[in-house]
Write a protein that holds these residues in place. Structure first.
Motif, PDB file in Angstrom:
ATOM      1  N   TYR A 184     -18.505  19.683 -23.996  1.00  0.00           N
ATOM      2  CA  TYR A 184     -18.434  20.735 -24.883  1.00  0.00           C
ATOM      3  C   TYR A 184     -19.480  21.736 -24.777  1.00  0.00           C
ATOM      4  O   TYR A 184     -19.145  23.005 -25.192  1.00  0.00           O
ATOM      5  CB  TYR A 184     -18.588  19.890 -26.503  1.00  0.00           C
ATOM      6  CG  TYR A 184     -18.949  20.859 -27.506  1.00  0.00           C
ATOM      7  CD1 TYR A 184     -17.515  21.548 -28.129  1.00  0.00           C
ATOM      8  CD2 TYR A 184     -19.849  21.064 -28.276  1.00  0.00           C
ATOM      9  CE1 TYR A 184     -17.655  22.424 -29.255  1.00  0.00           C
ATOM     10  CE2 TYR A 184     -19.845  22.045 -29.424  1.00  0.00           C
ATOM     11  CZ  TYR A 184     -18.739  22.763 -29.976  1.00  0.00           C
ATOM     12  OH  TYR A 184     -18.810  23.440 -30.939  1.00  0.00           O
ATOM     13  N   ARG A 185     -20.426  21.471 -24.112  1.00  0.00           N
ATOM     14  CA  ARG A 185     -21.482  22.562 -23.677  1.00  0.00           C
ATOM     15  C   ARG A 185     -21.672  22.797 -22.268  1.00  0.00           C
ATOM     16  O   ARG A 185     -22.313  23.542 -22.015  1.00  0.00           O
ATOM     17  CB  ARG A 185     -22.957  21.949 -24.011  1.00  0.00           C
ATOM     18  CG  ARG A 185     -23.114  21.330 -25.604  1.00  0.00           C
ATOM     19  CD  ARG A 185     -23.620  22.320 -26.384  1.00  0.00           C
ATOM     20  NE  ARG A 185     -23.675  21.738 -27.781  1.00  0.00           N
ATOM     21  CZ  ARG A 185     -24.016  22.625 -28.806  1.00  0.00           C
ATOM     22  NH1 ARG A 185     -24.052  23.704 -28.685  1.00  0.00           N
ATOM     23  NH2 ARG A 185     -24.046  21.982 -30.127  1.00  0.00           N
ATOM     24  N   PHE A 186     -20.301  22.632 -21.671  1.00  0.00           N
ATOM     25  CA  PHE A 186     -20.152  23.165 -20.226  1.00  0.00           C
ATOM     26  C   PHE A 186     -20.289  24.668 -20.460  1.00  0.00           C
ATOM     27  O   PHE A 186     -19.637  25.248 -21.311  1.00  0.00           O
ATOM     28  CB  PHE A 186     -19.111  22.502 -19.893  1.00  0.00           C
ATOM     29  CG  PHE A 186     -18.897  22.779 -18.397  1.00  0.00           C
ATOM     30  CD1 PHE A 186     -19.404  22.099 -17.541  1.00  0.00           C
ATOM     31  CD2 PHE A 186     -18.050  23.797 -17.785  1.00  0.00           C
ATOM     32  CE1 PHE A 186     -19.307  21.983 -16.028  1.00  0.00           C
ATOM     33  CE2 PHE A 186     -17.891  23.831 -16.516  1.00  0.00           C
ATOM     34  CZ  PHE A 186     -18.637  22.946 -15.422  1.00  0.00           C
ATOM     35  N   PRO A 187     -20.958  25.007 -19.560  1.00  0.00           N
ATOM     36  CA  PRO A 187     -21.276  26.656 -19.676  1.00  0.00           C
ATOM     37  C   PRO A 187     -20.299  27.592 -19.105  1.00  0.00           C
ATOM     38  O   PRO A 187     -20.401  28.994 -19.219  1.00  0.00           O
ATOM     39  CB  PRO A 187     -22.739  26.836 -18.791  1.00  0.00           C
ATOM     40  CG  PRO A 187     -22.520  25.790 -17.794  1.00  0.00           C
ATOM     41  CD  PRO A 187     -21.942  24.761 -18.319  1.00  0.00           C
ATOM     42  N   LYS A 188     -19.188  27.087 -18.598  1.00  0.00           N
ATOM     43  CA  LYS A 188     -18.139  28.076 -18.079  1.00  0.00           C
ATOM     44  C   LYS A 188     -17.019  27.579 -18.896  1.00  0.00           C
ATOM     45  O   LYS A 188     -16.701  26.544 -19.411  1.00  0.00           O
ATOM     46  CB  LYS A 188     -18.008  27.640 -16.538  1.00  0.00           C
ATOM     47  CG  LYS A 188     -19.366  27.654 -15.735  1.00  0.00           C
ATOM     48  CD  LYS A 188     -19.175  27.015 -14.413  1.00  0.00           C
ATOM     49  CE  LYS A 188     -20.453  26.997 -13.761  1.00  0.00           C
ATOM     50  NZ  LYS A 188     -20.288  26.461 -12.130  1.00  0.00           N
ATOM     51  N   PRO A 189     -15.786  28.526 -18.774  1.00  0.00           N
ATOM     52  CA  PRO A 189     -14.748  28.343 -19.662  1.00  0.00           C
ATOM     53  C   PRO A 189     -13.939  27.083 -19.280  1.00  0.00           C
ATOM     54  O   PRO A 189     -13.874  26.506 -18.020  1.00  0.00           O
ATOM     55  CB  PRO A 189     -13.764  29.461 -19.261  1.00  0.00           C
ATOM     56  CG  PRO A 189     -14.797  30.660 -18.882  1.00  0.00           C
ATOM     57  CD  PRO A 189     -15.708  29.915 -18.248  1.00  0.00           C
ATOM     58  N   THR A 190     -13.542  26.282 -20.132  1.00  0.00           N
ATOM     59  CA  THR A 190     -12.717  25.112 -19.992  1.00  0.00           C
ATOM     60  C   THR A 190     -11.276  24.931 -20.572  1.00  0.00           C
ATOM     61  O   THR A 190     -11.184  25.581 -21.686  1.00  0.00           O
ATOM     62  CB  THR A 190     -13.783  23.808 -20.704  1.00  0.00           C
ATOM     63  OG1 THR A 190     -13.747  24.100 -21.780  1.00  0.00           O
ATOM     64  CG2 THR A 190     -14.896  23.745 -20.010  1.00  0.00           C
ATOM     65  N   ILE A 191     -10.380  24.263 -20.057  1.00  0.00           N
ATOM     66  CA  ILE A 191      -9.239  24.163 -20.626  1.00  0.00           C
ATOM     67  C   ILE A 191      -8.614  22.594 -20.250  1.00  0.00           C
ATOM     68  O   ILE A 191      -8.706  22.050 -19.346  1.00  0.00           O
ATOM     69  CB  ILE A 191      -8.128  24.953 -19.981  1.00  0.00           C
ATOM     70  CG1 ILE A 191      -8.573  26.347 -19.709  1.00  0.00           C
ATOM     71  CG2 ILE A 191      -6.605  24.675 -20.088  1.00  0.00           C
ATOM     72  CD1 ILE A 191      -7.615  27.323 -18.869  1.00  0.00           C
ATOM     73  N   ALA A 192      -8.312  22.260 -21.309  1.00  0.00           N
ATOM     74  CA  ALA A 192      -7.336  20.903 -21.323  1.00  0.00           C
ATOM     75  C   ALA A 192      -5.951  21.047 -21.274  1.00  0.00           C
ATOM     76  O   ALA A 192      -5.315  21.565 -22.054  1.00  0.00           O
ATOM     77  CB  ALA A 192      -7.790  20.202 -22.700  1.00  0.00           C
ATOM     78  N   LEU A 193      -5.411  20.580 -20.257  1.00  0.00           N
ATOM     79  CA  LEU A 193      -4.107  20.477 -19.811  1.00  0.00           C
ATOM     80  C   LEU A 193      -3.486  19.234 -20.252  1.00  0.00           C
ATOM     81  O   LEU A 193      -3.509  18.220 -19.444  1.00  0.00           O
ATOM     82  CB  LEU A 193      -3.740  20.549 -18.427  1.00  0.00           C
ATOM     83  CG  LEU A 193      -2.555  21.373 -17.965  1.00  0.00           C
ATOM     84  CD1 LEU A 193      -2.747  21.884 -16.127  1.00  0.00           C
ATOM     85  CD2 LEU A 193      -1.318  20.358 -18.022  1.00  0.00           C
ATOM     86  N   ILE A 194      -2.709  19.326 -21.322  1.00  0.00           N
ATOM     87  CA  ILE A 194      -2.308  17.972 -22.100  1.00  0.00           C
ATOM     88  C   ILE A 194      -0.773  17.920 -21.775  1.00  0.00           C
ATOM     89  O   ILE A 194      -0.007  18.745 -22.174  1.00  0.00           O
ATOM     90  CB  ILE A 194      -2.433  17.928 -23.627  1.00  0.00           C
ATOM     91  CG1 ILE A 194      -4.126  18.201 -24.032  1.00  0.00           C
ATOM     92  CG2 ILE A 194      -1.849  16.855 -24.155  1.00  0.00           C
ATOM     93  CD1 ILE A 194      -4.253  18.461 -25.630  1.00  0.00           C
ATOM     94  N   LYS A 195      -0.508  16.499 -21.002  1.00  0.00           N
ATOM     95  CA  LYS A 195       0.893  16.219 -21.046  1.00  0.00           C
ATOM     96  C   LYS A 195       1.351  15.006 -21.475  1.00  0.00           C
ATOM     97  O   LYS A 195       0.469  14.063 -21.497  1.00  0.00           O
ATOM     98  CB  LYS A 195       1.133  16.257 -19.475  1.00  0.00           C
ATOM     99  CG  LYS A 195       1.076  17.339 -18.362  1.00  0.00           C
ATOM    100  CD  LYS A 195       1.666  17.030 -17.142  1.00  0.00           C
ATOM    101  CE  LYS A 195       1.311  18.217 -16.153  1.00  0.00           C
ATOM    102  NZ  LYS A 195       1.859  17.770 -14.747  1.00  0.00           N
ATOM    103  N   THR A 196       2.162  15.065 -22.422  1.00  0.00           N
ATOM    104  CA  THR A 196       2.679  13.880 -23.048  1.00  0.00           C
ATOM    105  C   THR A 196       1.895  13.332 -24.143  1.00  0.00           C
ATOM    106  O   THR A 196       2.715  13.012 -25.196  1.00  0.00           O
ATOM    107  CB  THR A 196       3.079  12.650 -22.157  1.00  0.00           C
ATOM    108  OG1 THR A 196       3.939  13.206 -21.016  1.00  0.00           O
ATOM    109  CG2 THR A 196       3.940  11.688 -22.646  1.00  0.00           C
TER     110      THR A 196
END
Length: 258
Positions: free
Chosen positions: A95-107
Motif C-alpha cells: 500500500y505504501r510502495f512509493p511507485k505506481p502499482t496495478i493489480a491485474l485481476i483474472k477470474t
C-alpha cells in the motif's frame, strides 16, 4: 521447488507473479513474507518505475490466505496476532510502495487476494471475475486498516454489505461501486493493462512518485503541506526530470525521462 512468487521485468515495469495456480494462488504465510522482501528489493531498484501484481495464469489473481494453515498458525489470539502482524506488514508495504502499482485481476480475487488488490493504485479485472471478502464465512473480523481501504474505495454502506454477506460480486458490479477501475475481456486484459502502464512510465517518475506521496498524505488526513511534502515538491524543481521536461517543451519534442 517451484517459486511461488517471482518477478518479471520488461521496460521499466516489474511484475510480481503469483505462481500457485493449483491452489488458486492462495497465499501461505511464507508467501506473504516473501512478497514483503520482493517489495523491498523493487523499491530500491531505480530501473523499476511501475509495479504490476498478477496470477501466473487465468486460474485466479488470488483466492486469499491459505486457510489450511489456520489451524496451525492462526488458532489462538497470540498466534493470530503473530500471523496478522506478518501478513499486514507486507500488505502495508504494498500500500505504501512509493511507485505506481496495478493489480491485474483474472477470474478471482477473494479475501486476502482482494486485500492485496485494494492496496494497489489501480485494479484491472477480466470480465466476469468474482470479487469478495469472505471473513464472515469463517467467523473472523476483518482488520481495521484493510477495512478502511475498502471503505475509502466503496463507502461504508457497500463495505458493510460486502463484509456482512461475504458474497462474491462480479467485476462489473465492482466497477459500479468503485472497487474496480477497468474491465476487459480475459484475452485482452494483459495488453490493455500494459498499454496503461506504458502511459505512466513514459512520464516523469519524480512527478509521479511525488504525486503518489501527496495523494497518500491527503488520504492519511493531512490538509496542509507538511515540511516533508513541501521539501519533496521544491526538490522536484532541481531534478533532472524537471530540466528535461522544460527543455523538451521549449524544443517542441516529447521528453525522454530516464
Amino acid at each position: 521447488m517451484t517459486n511461488l512468487l517471482y518477478v518479471e521485468r520488461s521496460e521499466s515495469i516489474a511484475t510480481v507473479v503469483f505462481n500457485r495456480s493449483d491452489k488458486k494462488n492462495s497465499f501461505s504465510l511464507a508467501m506473504f513474507k516473501q512478497l514483503g522482501e520482493l517489495l523491498t528489493e523493487l523499491e530500491k531498484d531505480s530501473k523499476v518505475k511501475l509495479l504490476i501484481l498478477k496470477g501466473v495464469d487465468e486460474t485466479a489473481f488470488s483466492s486469499g490466505a491459505d486457510i489450511t494453515e489456520f489451524l496451525e498458525n492462526r488458532f489462538s489470539a497470540q498466534k493470530a496476532k503473530d500471523y496478522n502482524d506478518a501478513t499486514l506488514e507486507s500488505i502495508e508495504k504494498l500500500y505504501r510502495f512509493p511507485k505506481p502499482t496495478i493489480a491485474l485481476i483474472k477470474t478471482l480475487a477473494i479475501g486476502g487476494g482482494l486485500e492485496l488488490a485494494n492496496s494497489c493504485d489501480f485494479r484491472f479485472a477480466s470480465s466476469g471475475s468474482k470479487l469478495g471478502i469472505t471473513a464472515a464465512n469463517i467467523g473472523i473480523i476483518y482488520n481495521l486498516v484493510s477495512t478502511k481501504r475498502l471503505v475509502n474505495l466503496i463507502g461504508p454502506t457497500k463495505a458493510k454489505e460486502l463484509l456482512y454477506t461475504a458474497k462474491l460480486i462480479t467485476a462489473e458490479e465492482g466497477k459500479e461501486i468503485g472497487l474496480v477501475d477497468y474491465i476487459y475481456p480475459l484475452g485482452e486484459i494483459e495488453e490493455k493493462c500494459l498499454e496503461f502502464a506504458r502511459q505512466i512510465i513514459r512520464k516523469s517518475s519524480v512527478a509521479n512518485n511525488g504525486i503518489k506521496q501527496v495523494i497518500q498524505a491527503i488520504i492519511d488526513g493531512d490538509n496542509e503541506e507538511t515540511e516533508e511534502i513541501e521539501k519533496l515538491i521544491l526538490e522536484s524543481f532541481s531534478s533532472d526530470d524537471y530540466k528535461e521536461g522544460i527543455e523538451a517543451f521549449l524544443e517542441k519534442r516529447k521528453p525522454n525521462f530516464a
